[in-house]
Design a protein around this motif. Structure first.
Motif, PDB file in Angstrom:
ATOM      1  N   ASP A  46      16.573  34.678 -36.033  1.00 48.89           N
ATOM      2  CA  ASP A  46      16.146  34.367 -34.672  1.00 48.89           C
ATOM      3  C   ASP A  46      14.849  35.103 -34.356  1.00 48.89           C
ATOM      4  O   ASP A  46      14.801  36.327 -34.339  1.00 48.89           O
ATOM      5  N   GLN A  47      13.796  34.337 -34.103  1.00 45.94           N
ATOM      6  CA  GLN A  47      12.473  34.913 -33.831  1.00 45.94           C
ATOM      7  C   GLN A  47      12.367  35.532 -32.438  1.00 45.94           C
ATOM      8  O   GLN A  47      11.478  36.327 -32.175  1.00 45.94           O
ATOM      9  N   GLU A  48      13.282  35.168 -31.525  1.00 46.90           N
ATOM     10  CA  GLU A  48      13.211  35.665 -30.154  1.00 46.90           C
ATOM     11  C   GLU A  48      13.867  37.034 -29.980  1.00 46.90           C
ATOM     12  O   GLU A  48      13.656  37.687 -28.966  1.00 46.90           O
TER      13      GLU A  48
END
Length: 82
Positions: free
Chosen positions: A47-49
């Motif tokens: 997950d990049q967030e």
């Protein structure tokens, strides 16, 4: 010994007070029981967030089956009371 117990109780109560947090922990507990947590952990890792600290905390908590069961039980019992 009592301070650890109080910290756990405070953690459980904090989880129960936040709708999003409660949903996440109930989802992790259900996934733990069904054996699908490795998929969740892999999703968290990619997950990049999420920042690395959050990823680390979620992964650690997701791997603690005893804690997830305790959270689920606490949330079920306190939901009936409230």
């Amino acid at each position: 010994m009592h301070s650890l117990w109080l910290q756990d109780l405070e953690s459980l109560e904090a989880i129960s007070q936040d709708d999003d947090t409660r949903k996440i922990f109930l989802r992790m507990a259900a996934m733990s029981q069904s054996g699908s947590l490795p998929t969740f952990i892999a999703e968290v890792a990619h997950d990049q967030e999420l920042d690395d600290a959050t990823k680390g905390h979620l992964t650690e908590l997701a791997q603690d089956e005893t804690f997830l069961l305790a959270v689920e039980e606490y949330l079920r019992r306190t939901q009936r009371i409230h």
